[in-house]
Scaffold this motif. Structure first.
Motif, mmCIF file in Angstrom:
data_model
loop_
_atom_site.group_PDB
_atom_site.id
_atom_site.type_symbol
_atom_site.label_atom_id
_atom_site.label_comp_id
_atom_site.label_asym_id
_atom_site.label_seq_id
_atom_site.Cartn_x
_atom_site.Cartn_y
_atom_site.Cartn_z
ATOM 1 N N LYS A 1 0.818 -1.095 0.294
ATOM 2 C CA LYS A 1 0.008 0.035 -0.067
ATOM 3 C C LYS A 1 0.905 1.243 0.054
ATOM 4 O O LYS A 1 0.405 2.368 -0.050
ATOM 5 C CB LYS A 1 -1.067 -0.109 1.152
ATOM 6 C CG LYS A 1 -2.121 -1.070 1.246
ATOM 7 C CD LYS A 1 -2.885 -1.023 2.358
ATOM 8 C CE LYS A 1 -3.986 -2.205 2.362
ATOM 9 N NZ LYS A 1 -4.560 -2.468 3.646
ATOM 10 N N VAL A 2 2.270 1.108 0.320
ATOM 11 C CA VAL A 2 2.825 2.256 0.022
ATOM 12 C C VAL A 2 3.276 2.881 -1.269
ATOM 13 O O VAL A 2 3.233 4.044 -1.227
ATOM 14 C CB VAL A 2 4.541 1.853 0.734
ATOM 15 C CG1 VAL A 2 5.569 2.959 0.782
ATOM 16 C CG2 VAL A 2 4.410 1.427 2.017
ATOM 17 N N GLY A 3 3.090 2.107 -2.125
ATOM 18 C CA GLY A 3 3.021 2.734 -3.385
ATOM 19 C C GLY A 3 4.545 2.742 -4.097
ATOM 20 O O GLY A 3 4.434 3.305 -5.234
ATOM 21 N N ASP A 4 5.438 2.491 -3.584
ATOM 22 C CA ASP A 4 6.699 2.347 -4.052
ATOM 23 C C ASP A 4 7.093 1.280 -4.936
ATOM 24 O O ASP A 4 6.613 0.186 -4.664
ATOM 25 C CB ASP A 4 7.654 2.174 -2.761
ATOM 26 C CG ASP A 4 9.176 2.635 -3.530
ATOM 27 O OD1 ASP A 4 9.429 2.037 -4.449
ATOM 28 O OD2 ASP A 4 10.284 3.190 -2.711
ATOM 29 N N SER A 5 7.481 1.502 -6.350
ATOM 30 C CA SER A 5 7.512 0.477 -7.200
ATOM 31 C C SER A 5 8.623 -0.660 -6.795
ATOM 32 O O SER A 5 8.465 -1.824 -7.023
ATOM 33 C CB SER A 5 7.873 0.937 -8.615
ATOM 34 O OG SER A 5 9.176 1.699 -8.549
ATOM 35 N N GLU A 6 9.851 -0.124 -6.041
ATOM 36 C CA GLU A 6 10.656 -1.241 -5.630
ATOM 37 C C GLU A 6 9.930 -2.249 -4.677
ATOM 38 O O GLU A 6 10.374 -3.174 -4.705
ATOM 39 C CB GLU A 6 11.826 -0.356 -5.013
ATOM 40 C CG GLU A 6 12.804 -0.008 -6.403
ATOM 41 C CD GLU A 6 14.104 0.445 -5.578
ATOM 42 O OE1 GLU A 6 14.548 0.093 -4.686
ATOM 43 O OE2 GLU A 6 14.501 1.890 -6.225
ATOM 44 N N ILE A 7 9.281 -1.692 -3.553
ATOM 45 C CA ILE A 7 8.507 -2.299 -2.707
ATOM 46 C C ILE A 7 7.521 -3.344 -3.197
ATOM 47 O O ILE A 7 7.351 -4.373 -2.777
ATOM 48 C CB ILE A 7 7.940 -1.511 -1.317
ATOM 49 C CG1 ILE A 7 9.245 -0.738 -0.811
ATOM 50 C CG2 ILE A 7 7.382 -2.216 -0.715
ATOM 51 C CD1 ILE A 7 8.808 0.056 0.344
ATOM 52 N N ASN A 8 6.943 -2.894 -3.993
ATOM 53 C CA ASN A 8 6.030 -3.587 -4.906
ATOM 54 C C ASN A 8 6.470 -4.632 -5.496
ATOM 55 O O ASN A 8 6.142 -5.715 -5.454
ATOM 56 C CB ASN A 8 5.089 -2.742 -5.933
ATOM 57 C CG ASN A 8 4.026 -1.821 -5.178
ATOM 58 O OD1 ASN A 8 3.904 -2.046 -4.131
ATOM 59 N ND2 ASN A 8 3.466 -0.802 -5.731
ATOM 60 N N ALA A 9 7.512 -4.668 -6.345
ATOM 61 C CA ALA A 9 8.279 -5.657 -7.025
ATOM 62 C C ALA A 9 8.744 -6.672 -5.828
ATOM 63 O O ALA A 9 8.632 -8.007 -6.148
ATOM 64 C CB ALA A 9 9.581 -4.972 -7.586
ATOM 65 N N LEU A 10 9.429 -6.212 -4.781
ATOM 66 C CA LEU A 10 9.717 -7.078 -3.830
ATOM 67 C C LEU A 10 8.635 -7.904 -3.107
ATOM 68 O O LEU A 10 8.837 -9.210 -3.038
ATOM 69 C CB LEU A 10 10.485 -6.144 -2.697
ATOM 70 C CG LEU A 10 11.000 -7.025 -1.343
ATOM 71 C CD1 LEU A 10 12.021 -8.124 -2.000
ATOM 72 C CD2 LEU A 10 11.767 -6.052 -0.515
ATOM 73 N N THR A 11 7.511 -7.153 -2.879
ATOM 74 C CA THR A 11 6.254 -7.980 -2.140
ATOM 75 C C THR A 11 5.630 -8.994 -3.430
ATOM 76 O O THR A 11 5.455 -10.102 -2.926
ATOM 77 C CB THR A 11 5.233 -6.944 -1.775
ATOM 78 O OG1 THR A 11 4.771 -6.092 -2.901
ATOM 79 C CG2 THR A 11 5.823 -6.273 -0.722
ATOM 80 N N ASP A 12 5.760 -8.646 -4.693
ATOM 81 C CA ASP A 12 5.491 -9.569 -5.621
ATOM 82 C C ASP A 12 6.233 -10.741 -5.739
ATOM 83 O O ASP A 12 5.802 -11.892 -5.771
ATOM 84 C CB ASP A 12 5.348 -8.999 -6.898
ATOM 85 C CG ASP A 12 4.263 -7.967 -7.156
ATOM 86 O OD1 ASP A 12 3.362 -8.166 -6.169
ATOM 87 O OD2 ASP A 12 4.199 -7.207 -7.958
ATOM 88 N N SER A 13 7.560 -10.496 -5.241
ATOM 89 C CA SER A 13 8.447 -11.731 -5.562
ATOM 90 C C SER A 13 8.375 -12.705 -4.367
ATOM 91 O O SER A 13 8.586 -13.851 -4.390
ATOM 92 C CB SER A 13 10.131 -10.840 -5.628
ATOM 93 O OG SER A 13 11.067 -12.040 -5.524
#
Length: 83
Positions: free
Chosen positions: A17-29
């Motif tokens: 929910k933070v919206g950072d693309s790097e964090i989103n990629a990490l959470t997806d991984s």
């Protein structure tokens, strides 16, 4: 393991929910790896259940054979004693 996985997924949802693309990629991984490990766990549990079922069936067959042997030996002993 399921409780830890559920807790981790909830934490990942909060992070995404933070919206950072790097964090989103990490959470997806991380989610992908969790899904893979969950599938492995399900397979292992299934295999373990099959092994337990097989062992129980084997024990039941052995028990039945022992009962039959006892009955047969009992009848043979009884028949020979009557003759």
């Amino acid at each position: 393991a399921k409780k830890v996985t559920t807790k981790t997924i909830k934490s990942l949802d909060d992070l995404s929910k933070v919206g950072d693309s790097e964090i989103n990629a990490l959470t997806d991984s991380i989610r992908l790896r969790l899904d893979q490990e969950d599938a492995r766990l399900e397979m292992a549990v299934g295999n373990l259940q099959e092994q337990v079922d097989e062992a129980v069936r084997g024990s039941e067959v052995e028990r039945q054979l022992e009962e039959r042997r006892a009955r047969l030996l009992g009848k043979q002993g009884g028949d020979s004693a009557g003759q």
